[in-house]
Scaffold this motif. Structure first.
Motif, PDB file in Angstrom:
ATOM      1  N   GLY A   1      37.581 111.549  10.573  1.00  0.00           N
ATOM      2  CA  GLY A   1      37.724 111.253   8.921  1.00  0.00           C
ATOM      3  C   GLY A   1      39.209 110.576   8.992  1.00  0.00           C
ATOM      4  N   THR A   2      39.909 109.518   8.630  1.00  0.00           N
ATOM      5  CA  THR A   2      41.348 109.992   8.755  1.00  0.00           C
ATOM      6  C   THR A   2      41.383 109.612   6.879  1.00  0.00           C
ATOM      7  OG1 THR A   2      41.111 107.090   8.983  1.00  0.00           O
ATOM      8  CG2 THR A   2      41.082 108.201  10.814  1.00  0.00           C
ATOM      9  N   TYR A   3      41.353 109.668   6.078  1.00  0.00           N
ATOM     10  CA  TYR A   3      41.499 109.795   4.896  1.00  0.00           C
ATOM     11  C   TYR A   3      43.364 110.695   4.867  1.00  0.00           C
ATOM     12  CZ  TYR A   3      41.958 110.620  -0.654  1.00  0.00           C
ATOM     13  OH  TYR A   3      42.632 110.720  -1.584  1.00  0.00           O
ATOM     14  N   GLN A   4      44.564 109.791   4.259  1.00  0.00           N
ATOM     15  CA  GLN A   4      45.284 110.756   4.096  1.00  0.00           C
ATOM     16  C   GLN A   4      45.800 111.113   5.142  1.00  0.00           C
ATOM     17  OE1 GLN A   4      44.189 114.271   0.923  1.00  0.00           O
ATOM     18  NE2 GLN A   4      45.057 113.058  -0.672  1.00  0.00           N
ATOM     19  N   VAL A   5      45.343 110.254   6.152  1.00  0.00           N
ATOM     20  CA  VAL A   5      46.280 110.192   7.285  1.00  0.00           C
ATOM     21  C   VAL A   5      47.484 108.950   7.413  1.00  0.00           C
ATOM     22  CG1 VAL A   5      46.405 110.202   9.988  1.00  0.00           C
ATOM     23  CG2 VAL A   5      44.613 111.525   9.420  1.00  0.00           C
ATOM     24  N   PRO A   6      48.605 109.985   6.723  1.00  0.00           N
ATOM     25  CA  PRO A   6      49.812 108.580   7.199  1.00  0.00           C
ATOM     26  C   PRO A   6      49.730 107.632   8.053  1.00  0.00           C
ATOM     27  CG  PRO A   6      50.753 110.998   6.595  1.00  0.00           C
ATOM     28  CD  PRO A   6      49.096 110.846   7.606  1.00  0.00           C
ATOM     29  N   PRO A   7      50.284 106.256   7.153  1.00  0.00           N
ATOM     30  CA  PRO A   7      50.692 105.034   7.995  1.00  0.00           C
ATOM     31  C   PRO A   7      50.947 105.585   9.684  1.00  0.00           C
ATOM     32  CG  PRO A   7      50.143 104.116   5.946  1.00  0.00           C
ATOM     33  CD  PRO A   7      50.049 106.298   5.880  1.00  0.00           C
ATOM     34  N   ALA A   8      52.039 106.100   9.101  1.00  0.00           N
ATOM     35  CA  ALA A   8      53.438 106.432  10.532  1.00  0.00           C
ATOM     36  C   ALA A   8      52.394 107.175  11.729  1.00  0.00           C
ATOM     37  CB  ALA A   8      54.204 107.184   9.049  1.00  0.00           C
ATOM     38  N   ASP A   9      51.673 108.058  11.161  1.00  0.00           N
ATOM     39  CA  ASP A   9      50.906 109.339  11.990  1.00  0.00           C
ATOM     40  C   ASP A   9      49.683 109.102  12.420  1.00  0.00           C
ATOM     41  OD1 ASP A   9      53.037 110.656  10.596  1.00  0.00           O
ATOM     42  OD2 ASP A   9      52.174 111.988   9.059  1.00  0.00           O
ATOM     43  N   ALA A  10      49.715 107.420  12.415  1.00  0.00           N
ATOM     44  CA  ALA A  10      47.981 107.080  12.339  1.00  0.00           C
ATOM     45  C   ALA A  10      48.014 107.024  13.821  1.00  0.00           C
ATOM     46  CB  ALA A  10      47.577 106.137  11.615  1.00  0.00           C
ATOM     47  N   GLU A  11      48.540 106.724  14.359  1.00  0.00           N
ATOM     48  CA  GLU A  11      48.135 106.306  16.270  1.00  0.00           C
ATOM     49  C   GLU A  11      48.195 107.676  17.201  1.00  0.00           C
ATOM     50  OE1 GLU A  11      51.308 104.085  18.135  1.00  0.00           O
ATOM     51  OE2 GLU A  11      49.924 104.419  19.734  1.00  0.00           O
ATOM     52  N   ARG A  12      49.312 108.617  16.456  1.00  0.00           N
ATOM     53  CA  ARG A  12      49.531 110.143  16.934  1.00  0.00           C
ATOM     54  C   ARG A  12      47.999 110.486  17.029  1.00  0.00           C
ATOM     55  NH1 ARG A  12      50.013 114.425  15.103  1.00  0.00           N
ATOM     56  NH2 ARG A  12      51.528 113.561  13.463  1.00  0.00           N
ATOM     57  N   VAL A  13      47.623 110.966  15.951  1.00  0.00           N
ATOM     58  CA  VAL A  13      46.774 112.092  15.081  1.00  0.00           C
ATOM     59  C   VAL A  13      45.492 111.184  15.213  1.00  0.00           C
ATOM     60  CG1 VAL A  13      45.493 112.857  13.233  1.00  0.00           C
ATOM     61  CG2 VAL A  13      47.395 112.069  12.756  1.00  0.00           C
ATOM     62  N   VAL A  14      44.709 110.341  15.778  1.00  0.00           N
ATOM     63  CA  VAL A  14      43.964 109.584  16.098  1.00  0.00           C
ATOM     64  C   VAL A  14      43.275 109.652  17.743  1.00  0.00           C
ATOM     65  CG1 VAL A  14      42.321 107.300  16.417  1.00  0.00           C
ATOM     66  CG2 VAL A  14      43.585 107.687  13.976  1.00  0.00           C
ATOM     67  N   SER A  15      45.488 109.971  18.259  1.00  0.00           N
ATOM     68  CA  SER A  15      44.755 109.479  20.159  1.00  0.00           C
ATOM     69  C   SER A  15      44.517 111.374  20.208  1.00  0.00           C
ATOM     70  CB  SER A  15      46.728 109.760  20.391  1.00  0.00           C
ATOM     71  OG  SER A  15      46.945 108.064  19.952  1.00  0.00           O
ATOM     72  N   ASP A  16      44.983 111.967  19.811  1.00  0.00           N
ATOM     73  CA  ASP A  16      45.043 113.267  19.598  1.00  0.00           C
ATOM     74  C   ASP A  16      42.975 113.740  19.008  1.00  0.00           C
ATOM     75  OD1 ASP A  16      47.663 114.171  19.604  1.00  0.00           O
ATOM     76  OD2 ASP A  16      47.220 114.931  18.323  1.00  0.00           O
ATOM     77  N   ALA A  17      43.067 112.975  18.051  1.00  0.00           N
ATOM     78  CA  ALA A  17      40.733 112.706  17.718  1.00  0.00           C
ATOM     79  C   ALA A  17      40.408 112.876  18.582  1.00  0.00           C
ATOM     80  CB  ALA A  17      40.755 112.654  16.446  1.00  0.00           C
ATOM     81  N   LEU A  18      41.300 110.773  19.355  1.00  0.00           N
ATOM     82  CA  LEU A  18      39.979 110.612  20.678  1.00  0.00           C
ATOM     83  C   LEU A  18      40.271 112.048  21.758  1.00  0.00           C
ATOM     84  CD1 LEU A  18      41.428 107.185  20.225  1.00  0.00           C
ATOM     85  CD2 LEU A  18      38.642 108.135  19.675  1.00  0.00           C
ATOM     86  N   GLU A  19      41.053 112.024  22.048  1.00  0.00           N
ATOM     87  CA  GLU A  19      41.028 112.637  23.313  1.00  0.00           C
ATOM     88  C   GLU A  19      40.100 114.336  23.242  1.00  0.00           C
ATOM     89  OE1 GLU A  19      43.805 113.666  25.808  1.00  0.00           O
ATOM     90  OE2 GLU A  19      43.123 115.993  26.106  1.00  0.00           O
ATOM     91  N   ALA A  20      40.681 115.212  21.878  1.00  0.00           N
ATOM     92  CA  ALA A  20      39.759 115.905  21.696  1.00  0.00           C
ATOM     93  C   ALA A  20      38.006 115.394  22.384  1.00  0.00           C
ATOM     94  CB  ALA A  20      39.974 116.010  20.197  1.00  0.00           C
ATOM     95  N   GLY A  21      37.853 114.420  21.875  1.00  0.00           N
ATOM     96  CA  GLY A  21      36.703 113.759  22.400  1.00  0.00           C
ATOM     97  C   GLY A  21      35.584 113.280  21.258  1.00  0.00           C
ATOM     98  N   TYR A  22      36.299 112.820  19.833  1.00  0.00           N
ATOM     99  CA  TYR A  22      35.701 112.379  18.789  1.00  0.00           C
ATOM    100  C   TYR A  22      35.354 110.540  19.598  1.00  0.00           C
ATOM    101  CZ  TYR A  22      36.798 115.927  15.835  1.00  0.00           C
ATOM    102  OH  TYR A  22      37.242 117.068  15.334  1.00  0.00           O
ATOM    103  N   ARG A  23      34.305 109.856  19.316  1.00  0.00           N
ATOM    104  CA  ARG A  23      34.210 108.329  19.604  1.00  0.00           C
ATOM    105  C   ARG A  23      33.414 107.735  18.319  1.00  0.00           C
ATOM    106  NH1 ARG A  23      36.900 110.521  22.726  1.00  0.00           N
ATOM    107  NH2 ARG A  23      36.629 110.527  24.829  1.00  0.00           N
ATOM    108  N   HIS A  24      33.875 108.164  17.125  1.00  0.00           N
ATOM    109  CA  HIS A  24      33.545 108.160  16.189  1.00  0.00           C
ATOM    110  C   HIS A  24      34.304 108.048  14.758  1.00  0.00           C
ATOM    111  CE1 HIS A  24      30.454 107.949  11.900  1.00  0.00           C
ATOM    112  NE2 HIS A  24      31.308 107.382  12.421  1.00  0.00           N
TER     113      HIS A  24
END
Ligand SMILES: NC(=O)c1ccc[n+]([C@@H]2O[C@H](COP(=O)([O-])OP(=O)(O)OC[C@H]3O[C@@H](n4cnc5c(N)ncnc54)[C@H](OP(=O)(O)O)[C@@H]3O)[C@@H](O)[C@H]2O)c1
Length: 280
Positions: free
Chosen positions: A25-48
């Motif tokens: 989920g990405t609620y309250q992930v600030p726009p400025a951090d979204a690329e890094r946070v979601v990259s970390d999530a994909l790296e961790a193995g999330y695909r949804h």
């Protein structure tokens, strides 16, 4: 290098597609951090991934998807039509912006809130049906719809949403809406599964987590999965992202599941769909 995705069960949708039961989920992930946070999530193995026009972070999510190099068919991307854009032209323009931000395809597009205090929910659902026909939007669904709102769609002779994304966690189990969705063949997605962090100090959950040798987060997320719902916890920390993915090597007993459901006290983490009408 991204971590190979763990084996995540798929949930069949009424439109013939299948959605990974666990996502990010990405609620309250600030726009400025979204690329890094979601990259970390994909790296961790999330695909949804679950985002929304309201969160303001679709561009960052899209940049992380592009940077990952993962084949698009390995990913499931959900976004949501914002409250301000329910009217046909505004909805179609908003869809075009989301598609642009997210790389040209949306797996699941939801009406974020019913706004039933202001309008007939059937109107926005007709708009969604047109969007699915005309754009690269594979499945459509709703969020925060109550049984009355779902009944209104059926009464208007419209299609059944594939998904209803609703608040569901140990303090607000939302079983009445879940049962209604089951009867209608609508898959349930549980938002704020961790009650936005409120579960962590709960003595009963702490004791149960100790008993099964897991964390409170894992026990609560496992409860959601065993109830058959789709879930996408949010975390800003790569360590907690991995913790929230490690849910497939243990099981809760029926008694343990019931003890978590018994924590229900009617406390919501978010607004009541019958009165929420924010259009900002
Ligand atoms: N459709 C809707 O109206 C609606 C409404 C709300 C949410 N949603 C969706 O549902 C997703 C999940 O709900 P949510 O973000 O509201 O809340 P949530 O997932 O219930 O909880 C997120 C909170 O829990 C913390 N957390 C996560 N994993 C943890 C762990 N393993 N140990 C300790 N703390 C942990 C996070 O902190 P850290 O970040 O510091 O780890 C964050 O504060 C959203 O991101 C969004 O995609 C939809």
């Amino acid at each position: 290098m991204t971590t190979p995705a763990p084996q995540i069960p798929l949930i069949d949708l009424s439109d013939g597609r299948a959605i990974p039961q666990l996502g990010f989920g990405t609620y309250q992930v600030p726009p400025a951090d979204a690329e890094r946070v979601v990259s970390d999530a994909l790296e961790a193995g999330y695909r949804h991934l679950d985002t929304a026009q309201m969160y303001g972070n679709e561009e960052g999510v899209g940049r992380a998807i592009a940077a990952s190099g993962l084949p698009r068919e390995d990913l499931w991307i959900t976004t949501k039509l914002n409250n301000t854009f329910h009217e046909r032209t505004a909805a179609r323009e908003a869809t075009e912006r989301s598609l642009e931000a997210l790389g040209g395809r949306i797996d699941l597009y939801l009406v974020h809130w019913p706004l039933a205090m202001h309008e007939d929910v059937a109107r926005v659902w007709e708009v969604m049906e047109g969007i699915r026909a005309d754009y690269s939007v594979d499945s459509i669904g709703v969020s925060n719809f109550t049984p009355a709102h779902l009944a209104r769609l059926a009464e208007a002779g419209l299609s059944t949403p594939a998904v209803n994304q609703i608040e569901s966690n140990p303090y607000f189990v939302n079983d009445e809406v879940r049962a209604d969705c089951a009867e209608r063949g609508i898959a349930v997605e549980a938002w704020s599964p961790l009650a936005q962090g409120a579960v962590f100090g709960d003595p009963q959950l702490v004791a149960l987590a100790e008993q099964v040798g897991r964390t409170v987060s894992q026990v609560v997320l496992r409860w959601v999965l065993q109830r058959g719902d789709i879930v996408f916890p949010k975390s800003s920390s790569p360590e907690r992202m991995r913790e929230n993915l490690a849910l497939f090597d243990f099981e809760l007993s029926d008694e343990q599941l019931a003890s978590i459901s018994a924590l229900h006290n009617g406390t919501r983490s978010g607004p009541d769909p019958d009165t929420f009408g924010w259009r900002g």
